[in-house]
Design an enzyme around this catalytic site. Structure first.
Site, PDB file in Angstrom:
ATOM      1  N   ASP A  80      74.612  52.097  -5.672  1.00 53.68           N
ATOM      2  CA  ASP A  80      73.815  50.917  -5.320  1.00 53.68           C
ATOM      3  C   ASP A  80      74.743  49.730  -5.133  1.00 53.68           C
ATOM      4  O   ASP A  80      75.686  49.532  -5.901  1.00 53.68           O
ATOM      5  CB  ASP A  80      72.777  50.636  -6.415  1.00 53.68           C
ATOM      6  CG  ASP A  80      71.690  49.694  -5.943  1.00 53.68           C
ATOM      7  OD1 ASP A  80      70.543  50.150  -5.783  1.00 53.68           O
ATOM      8  OD2 ASP A  80      71.987  48.490  -5.728  1.00 53.68           O
ATOM      9  N   ILE A  81      74.456  48.920  -4.125  1.00 52.02           N
ATOM     10  CA  ILE A  81      75.309  47.766  -3.806  1.00 52.02           C
ATOM     11  C   ILE A  81      75.192  46.672  -4.877  1.00 52.02           C
ATOM     12  O   ILE A  81      76.107  45.868  -5.040  1.00 52.02           O
ATOM     13  CB  ILE A  81      74.941  47.221  -2.398  1.00 52.02           C
ATOM     14  CG1 ILE A  81      76.077  46.426  -1.788  1.00 52.02           C
ATOM     15  CG2 ILE A  81      73.652  46.411  -2.430  1.00 52.02           C
ATOM     16  CD1 ILE A  81      75.886  46.120  -0.324  1.00 52.02           C
ATOM     17  N   ASN A  85      60.572  53.167  -7.102  1.00 55.61           N
ATOM     18  CA  ASN A  85      59.660  52.052  -6.851  1.00 55.61           C
ATOM     19  C   ASN A  85      58.879  52.338  -5.578  1.00 55.61           C
ATOM     20  O   ASN A  85      59.447  52.804  -4.586  1.00 55.61           O
ATOM     21  CB  ASN A  85      60.449  50.751  -6.692  1.00 55.61           C
ATOM     22  CG  ASN A  85      61.186  50.356  -7.971  1.00 55.61           C
ATOM     23  OD1 ASN A  85      60.679  50.561  -9.066  1.00 55.61           O
ATOM     24  ND2 ASN A  85      62.381  49.814  -7.821  1.00 55.61           N
ATOM     25  N   GLY A  88      57.698  46.977  -6.737  1.00 58.42           N
ATOM     26  CA  GLY A  88      59.032  46.390  -6.654  1.00 58.42           C
ATOM     27  C   GLY A  88      59.930  47.018  -5.612  1.00 58.42           C
ATOM     28  O   GLY A  88      61.143  46.844  -5.644  1.00 58.42           O
ATOM     29  N   GLN A  89      59.330  47.749  -4.655  1.00 49.65           N
ATOM     30  CA  GLN A  89      60.147  48.381  -3.611  1.00 49.65           C
ATOM     31  C   GLN A  89      60.599  47.328  -2.602  1.00 49.65           C
ATOM     32  O   GLN A  89      59.770  46.594  -2.053  1.00 49.65           O
ATOM     33  CB  GLN A  89      59.332  49.467  -2.896  1.00 49.65           C
ATOM     34  CG  GLN A  89      60.153  50.263  -1.887  1.00 49.65           C
ATOM     35  CD  GLN A  89      59.345  51.356  -1.207  1.00 49.65           C
ATOM     36  OE1 GLN A  89      58.124  51.455  -1.366  1.00 49.65           O
ATOM     37  NE2 GLN A  89      60.035  52.175  -0.432  1.00 49.65           N
ATOM     38  N   HIS A 110      63.604  56.350  -2.058  1.00 47.54           N
ATOM     39  CA  HIS A 110      64.858  56.521  -2.790  1.00 47.54           C
ATOM     40  C   HIS A 110      64.589  56.662  -4.274  1.00 47.54           C
ATOM     41  O   HIS A 110      63.666  56.062  -4.812  1.00 47.54           O
ATOM     42  CB  HIS A 110      65.828  55.364  -2.536  1.00 47.54           C
ATOM     43  CG  HIS A 110      65.240  53.996  -2.720  1.00 47.54           C
ATOM     44  ND1 HIS A 110      64.437  53.398  -1.777  1.00 47.54           N
ATOM     45  CD2 HIS A 110      65.324  53.118  -3.753  1.00 47.54           C
ATOM     46  CE1 HIS A 110      64.052  52.212  -2.214  1.00 47.54           C
ATOM     47  NE2 HIS A 110      64.574  52.021  -3.421  1.00 47.54           N
ATOM     48  N   HIS A 161      66.353  55.874  -7.843  1.00 43.79           N
ATOM     49  CA  HIS A 161      67.444  55.211  -8.555  1.00 43.79           C
ATOM     50  C   HIS A 161      67.840  56.085  -9.748  1.00 43.79           C
ATOM     51  O   HIS A 161      66.968  56.622 -10.450  1.00 43.79           O
ATOM     52  CB  HIS A 161      66.986  53.883  -9.165  1.00 43.79           C
ATOM     53  CG  HIS A 161      66.614  52.812  -8.200  1.00 43.79           C
ATOM     54  ND1 HIS A 161      67.456  51.781  -7.861  1.00 43.79           N
ATOM     55  CD2 HIS A 161      65.467  52.590  -7.513  1.00 43.79           C
ATOM     56  CE1 HIS A 161      66.838  50.960  -7.020  1.00 43.79           C
ATOM     57  NE2 HIS A 161      65.622  51.427  -6.784  1.00 43.79           N
TER      58      HIS A 161
HETATM   59  P1  5GP Z   1      64.153  49.111  -4.404  1.00 46.98           P
HETATM   60  O1  5GP Z   1      64.031  47.700  -4.897  1.00 46.98           O
HETATM   61  O2  5GP Z   1      63.590  49.256  -3.007  1.00 46.98           O
HETATM   62  O3  5GP Z   1      63.619  50.159  -5.348  1.00 46.98           O
HETATM   63  O4  5GP Z   1      65.691  49.415  -4.368  1.00 46.98           O
HETATM   64  C1  5GP Z   1      66.504  49.187  -3.260  1.00 46.98           C
HETATM   65  C2  5GP Z   1      67.919  49.252  -3.756  1.00 46.98           C
HETATM   66  O5  5GP Z   1      68.770  49.387  -2.647  1.00 46.98           O
HETATM   67  C3  5GP Z   1      68.366  47.986  -4.509  1.00 46.98           C
HETATM   68  O6  5GP Z   1      68.804  48.345  -5.814  1.00 46.98           O
HETATM   69  C4  5GP Z   1      69.497  47.447  -3.650  1.00 46.98           C
HETATM   70  O7  5GP Z   1      70.563  46.899  -4.418  1.00 46.98           O
HETATM   71  C5  5GP Z   1      69.939  48.662  -2.865  1.00 46.98           C
HETATM   72  N1  5GP Z   1      70.486  48.364  -1.551  1.00 46.98           N
HETATM   73  C6  5GP Z   1      69.915  47.576  -0.595  1.00 46.98           C
HETATM   74  N2  5GP Z   1      70.675  47.530   0.504  1.00 46.98           N
HETATM   75  C7  5GP Z   1      71.762  48.315   0.239  1.00 46.98           C
HETATM   76  C8  5GP Z   1      72.920  48.653   1.010  1.00 46.98           C
HETATM   77  O8  5GP Z   1      73.106  48.234   2.138  1.00 46.98           O
HETATM   78  N3  5GP Z   1      73.818  49.495   0.413  1.00 46.98           N
HETATM   79  C9  5GP Z   1      73.635  49.976  -0.858  1.00 46.98           C
HETATM   80  N4  5GP Z   1      74.593  50.785  -1.336  1.00 46.98           N
HETATM   81  N5  5GP Z   1      72.557  49.680  -1.601  1.00 46.98           N
HETATM   82  C10 5GP Z   1      71.635  48.841  -1.063  1.00 46.98           C
END
Ligand code: 5GP
Ligand code: ZN
Length: 112
Positions: free
Chosen positions: A29-30, A85, A91-92, A98, A100
């Site tokens: 994750d970034i 999520n 919280g998506q 995906h 986590h």
């Molecule tokens: P969500 O909030 O949708 O469950 O999680 C999305 C996740 O994707 C977040 O933890 C966010 O940091 C990660 N993320 C978003 N854009 C990128 C990206 O371009 N590269 C990587 N490695 N992670 C990303």
């Protein structure tokens, strides 16, 4: 379609890859929320867990199996958390399914 995870699948956006096969990609994750934080995504664009159907059962099972395998490879023998999520209230923030995987520290409950 402007989906950042589809860009990762196509190679347009770069990642720190942990694993890839014909169905899934796993990468760090970034914005890590724990010492170890990676994502497992399907290559296929599926919007969220709420957009899956029975036909996705093998894919979902595979994603979880890969998550567990990589958690072990990342040294998370003390435990880890998996989070999926879905939707706005879930919280998506990225509209591409995906999982986590977070670990390397004690995870509180309930999450903030
Ligand atoms: P969500 O909030 O949708 O469950 O999680 C999305 C996740 O994707 C977040 O933890 C966010 O940091 C990660 N993320 C978003 N854009 C990128 C990206 O371009 N590269 C990587 N490695 N992670 C990303
Ligand atoms: Zn996508």
């Amino acid at each position: 379609m402007d989906c950042i995870f589809c860009k990762i699948v196509s190679g347009e956006a770069s990642i720190h890859s942990l694993y890839q096969d014909e169905q899934v990609i796993a990468f760090r994750d970034i914005t890590p929320q724990a010492p170890v934080h990676f994502l497992v995504i399907p290559r296929e664009h599926v919007e969220s867990l709420a957009h899956t159907a029975r036909k996705h059962s093998p894919l979902l099972g595979h994603m979880l199996a890969i998550a567990a395998d990589l958690a072990a490879k990342e040294g998370l023998s003390e435990g880890f958390r998996t989070v999926i999520n879905a939707g706005e209230q879930g919280g998506q923030t990225v509209q591409h399914l995906h999982i986590h995987v977070l670990g390397g520290r004690a995870m509180g409950w309930p999450p903030g």
